[in-house]
Design a protein around this motif. Structure first.
Motif, mmCIF file in Angstrom:
data_model
loop_
_atom_site.group_PDB
_atom_site.id
_atom_site.type_symbol
_atom_site.label_atom_id
_atom_site.label_comp_id
_atom_site.label_asym_id
_atom_site.label_seq_id
_atom_site.Cartn_x
_atom_site.Cartn_y
_atom_site.Cartn_z
ATOM 1 N N GLY A 28 75.560 31.045 130.485
ATOM 2 C CA GLY A 28 75.871 30.474 131.795
ATOM 3 C C GLY A 28 76.781 31.379 132.612
ATOM 4 O O GLY A 28 76.548 31.587 133.806
ATOM 5 N N LEU A 29 77.810 31.917 131.980
ATOM 6 C CA LEU A 29 78.705 32.842 132.685
ATOM 7 C C LEU A 29 77.968 34.088 133.145
ATOM 8 O O LEU A 29 78.174 34.567 134.266
ATOM 9 N N THR A 30 77.101 34.599 132.283
ATOM 10 C CA THR A 30 76.326 35.797 132.628
ATOM 11 C C THR A 30 75.379 35.508 133.786
ATOM 12 O O THR A 30 75.310 36.279 134.751
ATOM 13 N N GLY A 33 77.178 35.166 137.039
ATOM 14 C CA GLY A 33 77.547 36.480 137.572
ATOM 15 C C GLY A 33 76.383 37.161 138.277
ATOM 16 O O GLY A 33 76.546 37.720 139.370
ATOM 17 N N TYR A 34 75.202 37.125 137.655
ATOM 18 C CA TYR A 34 74.025 37.726 138.287
ATOM 19 C C TYR A 34 73.686 37.005 139.590
ATOM 20 O O TYR A 34 73.359 37.643 140.593
ATOM 21 N N ASN A 48 80.624 31.730 146.552
ATOM 22 C CA ASN A 48 81.773 31.138 145.865
ATOM 23 C C ASN A 48 81.480 29.766 145.275
ATOM 24 O O ASN A 48 82.227 29.285 144.424
ATOM 25 N N SER A 49 80.404 29.137 145.718
ATOM 26 C CA SER A 49 80.078 27.799 145.219
ATOM 27 C C SER A 49 79.167 27.827 143.989
ATOM 28 O O SER A 49 78.912 26.784 143.386
ATOM 29 N N ILE A 50 78.677 28.992 143.606
ATOM 30 C CA ILE A 50 77.774 29.095 142.458
ATOM 31 C C ILE A 50 78.569 28.890 141.168
ATOM 32 O O ILE A 50 79.586 29.537 140.948
ATOM 33 N N THR A 51 78.087 27.967 140.346
ATOM 34 C CA THR A 51 78.746 27.658 139.081
ATOM 35 C C THR A 51 77.703 27.467 137.987
ATOM 36 O O THR A 51 76.507 27.510 138.250
ATOM 37 N N GLY A 64 73.827 26.877 139.430
ATOM 38 C CA GLY A 64 73.420 26.417 140.748
ATOM 39 C C GLY A 64 74.609 26.269 141.662
ATOM 40 O O GLY A 64 75.704 26.756 141.382
ATOM 41 N N SER A 65 74.364 25.579 142.760
ATOM 42 C CA SER A 65 75.383 25.359 143.771
ATOM 43 C C SER A 65 75.201 23.976 144.362
ATOM 44 O O SER A 65 74.074 23.536 144.582
ATOM 45 N N ALA A 66 76.299 23.317 144.639
ATOM 46 C CA ALA A 66 76.259 22.023 145.316
ATOM 47 C C ALA A 66 76.337 22.204 146.828
ATOM 48 O O ALA A 66 76.339 21.231 147.575
#
Length: 132
Positions: A28-30, A33-34, A48-51, A64-66
């Motif tokens: 998930g972290l990788t 980052g991509y 900045n909202s991508i988690t 994804g992003s909210a």
């Protein structure tokens, strides 16, 4: 001679679950980052909202992003989105100016962050399972 058998299967299962969740967190972290590297940037709000979030009950990780317009950037709008609005439309910006648009082309950042790095994610999972 006396042989005693101890059932450690519950400990093994618990450790396997821990290792799998750790592997998913690393994936998930990788992927996050991509996705952030691939995301188009105007204000930086979308990037900045991508988690990512690991879902233990599903043994899955989601990125994804909210952000309210995240899907529009990823998939496109209007005539550029399959089945989208085929006709142009007008909108007014914050300064009161009117603009004609046919939509926005897709600028994928989530799908390629996952699909283009499958071998790397597989390696992360295999590595965690071997070294667990």
């Amino acid at each position: 001679m006396c042989v005693e058998i101890t059932d450690n299967s519950s400990l093994v299962k618990e450790e396997m679950e821990t290792v799998v969740l750790r592997a998913l967190e690393k994936c998930g972290l990788t992927a996050e980052g991509y996705a952030k590297m691939l995301c188009s940037v105007d204000t930086g709000n979308l990037r900045n909202s991508i988690t990512h979030q690991v879902q233990p009950s599903e043994t899955a990780v989601y990125i994804g992003s909210a952000n309210e317009y995240a899907a529009y950037v990823e998939l496109g709008t209007g005539k550029y989105y399959p089945g989208g609005r085929p006709t142009p439309w007008m909108y007014q910006d914050a300064k009161g100016n009117w603009h004609l648009t046919h939509g926005q082309r897709a600028q994928p950042y989530l799908k390629p962050a996952v699909a283009d790095h499958v071998a790397q994610y597989k390696g992360i999972i295999e590595g965690e399972l071997k070294n667990g």
